[in-house]
Design an enzyme around this catalytic site. Sequence first.
Site, mmCIF file in Angstrom:
data_model
loop_
_atom_site.group_PDB
_atom_site.id
_atom_site.type_symbol
_atom_site.label_atom_id
_atom_site.label_comp_id
_atom_site.label_asym_id
_atom_site.label_seq_id
_atom_site.Cartn_x
_atom_site.Cartn_y
_atom_site.Cartn_z
ATOM 1 N N LYS A 68 13.329 -17.794 -29.603
ATOM 2 C CA LYS A 68 13.157 -16.390 -29.983
ATOM 3 C C LYS A 68 14.295 -15.923 -30.872
ATOM 4 O O LYS A 68 14.149 -14.984 -31.633
ATOM 5 C CB LYS A 68 13.165 -15.512 -28.728
ATOM 6 N N LYS B 163 15.486 -26.459 -31.077
ATOM 7 C CA LYS B 163 14.320 -26.011 -30.308
ATOM 8 C C LYS B 163 13.750 -24.718 -30.883
ATOM 9 O O LYS B 163 14.478 -23.911 -31.483
ATOM 10 C CB LYS B 163 14.669 -25.873 -28.813
ATOM 11 N N LYS C 244 25.306 -19.759 -26.607
ATOM 12 C CA LYS C 244 25.082 -18.333 -26.857
ATOM 13 C C LYS C 244 26.385 -17.584 -27.108
ATOM 14 O O LYS C 244 26.415 -16.628 -27.875
ATOM 15 C CB LYS C 244 24.340 -17.689 -25.673
HETATM 16 P P1 AMP Z 1 12.886 -17.819 -22.358
HETATM 17 O O1 AMP Z 1 12.180 -17.434 -23.596
HETATM 18 O O2 AMP Z 1 14.243 -18.392 -22.643
HETATM 19 O O3 AMP Z 1 12.890 -16.766 -21.307
HETATM 20 O O4 AMP Z 1 12.056 -19.031 -21.753
HETATM 21 C C1 AMP Z 1 10.910 -18.872 -20.945
HETATM 22 C C2 AMP Z 1 10.326 -20.228 -20.596
HETATM 23 O O5 AMP Z 1 9.854 -20.897 -21.774
HETATM 24 C C3 AMP Z 1 11.304 -21.192 -19.928
HETATM 25 O O6 AMP Z 1 10.621 -21.912 -18.915
HETATM 26 C C4 AMP Z 1 11.712 -22.096 -21.042
HETATM 27 O O7 AMP Z 1 12.112 -23.371 -20.583
HETATM 28 C C5 AMP Z 1 10.436 -22.188 -21.854
HETATM 29 N N1 AMP Z 1 10.729 -22.472 -23.269
HETATM 30 C C6 AMP Z 1 11.451 -21.701 -24.124
HETATM 31 N N2 AMP Z 1 11.536 -22.264 -25.336
HETATM 32 C C7 AMP Z 1 10.852 -23.447 -25.260
HETATM 33 C C8 AMP Z 1 10.568 -24.506 -26.197
HETATM 34 N N3 AMP Z 1 10.991 -24.455 -27.463
HETATM 35 N N4 AMP Z 1 9.817 -25.555 -25.757
HETATM 36 C C9 AMP Z 1 9.370 -25.611 -24.484
HETATM 37 N N5 AMP Z 1 9.605 -24.651 -23.559
HETATM 38 C C10 AMP Z 1 10.333 -23.582 -23.933
#
Ligand code: AMP
Length: 333
Positions: free
Chosen positions: A198, A195, A111
């Site tokens: 967002k 991956k 990041k």
């Molecule tokens: P975040 O959007 O970074 O706050 O992630 C929220 C949750 O979604 C966390 O538990 C991440 O590990 C999961 N997560 C985010 N992106 C992915 C992805 N591409 N595949 C699987 N899990 C994800």
Amino acid sequence: MNRIFSGMQPTRQLHLGNYLGALKNWVALQKDYECVFCVVDLHAITIDHTPDVLRENIREVTAAYIAAGIDPEKNILFNQSAVPGHAELNWILACHTPLGWLNRMTQFKEKAGKHRDNAVLGLYAYPVLMAADILLYKATHVPVGEDQKQHLELARDIAGAFNRYYGKEDFFPLPEPQIMGEATRIMSLRDGTKKMSKSDESEYSRINLTDDADTIALKFRKAKTDPEPLPETVEDLEKRPEANNLVTIYAALTDSTRQQVLAQHAGSQFSGFKSALVEVAVAKLAPISAEMNRLLADKGEIDRILKRGAERAGAIADQTVAEVKDIVGLLRV
Ligand code: AMP
Ligand code: TRP
């Protein structure tokens, strides 16, 4: 006692990776565990943000949790900044976290990019706040996607360091990661080695929870694939990142394994398989997005749910902060 804590950042919209990698598992876990689910808004300000958009995103993520099936009565559902204990414990844990541990965090390196000196302190300290989130509730289990594994290991290390420093071996439980199911890492629809995220600039890289049926169909149709038909074995599938990703998504959406999906679709061309995928994705996501819209029409109600959740979370958090202050030697007057 077992207690679950998990959270998502209210940065932009939730996508299929968030749903299949985390949220869907939370819905299943709420039956067997006491659960605390948080909208981690303090984490969201570690990157650029717009205040009015952030406010709306906090409500939207709350609505997504509920629409996906999280019961706000049975579980504690709240936004992080409404409980001051997160920021308080963050500071105390920061005083027990060696810089060397933070320097290893790969997410910060990604990041912060090339201009590391311009990165803010909050982005660097992000994993300490995450440890505070979990330890504030003495959570024993943390369901997350694969990308959070390193942060959870750090949370365990910080808990252990605190316990040892003050000679209180059992004070903070060492939280266990729960990385569950087929979809622990959903990849971008444009690049099977990156991956789904967002922050990807391409809208076509991800399916958002609020995408309508036409958008879902269009994004899957444009998804990158290779020219071969689907293979028969998982072993062959794993050599093809984009194919593997689409089969993984199908498996997770239908609560089956990749092997079961291949048993049904081996030999299919992607055109046919993608149509089947669109069908299951729309069937799963359309009711969630409809329910989100219904909930978001009454913001007052969402705010009331969050307020009530913050009161319940605060009762646990206050207790932990008081215990921590006593252990550390901070005078409570
Ligand atoms: P975040 O959007 O970074 O706050 O992630 C929220 C949750 O979604 C966390 O538990 C991440 O590990 C999961 N997560 C985010 N992106 C992915 C992805 N591409 N595949 C699987 N899990 C994800
Ligand atoms: N860092 C997590 C993510 O980006 C979000 C998060 C913050 C979290 N605090 C947490 C997840 C505590 C689990 C437990 O996905």
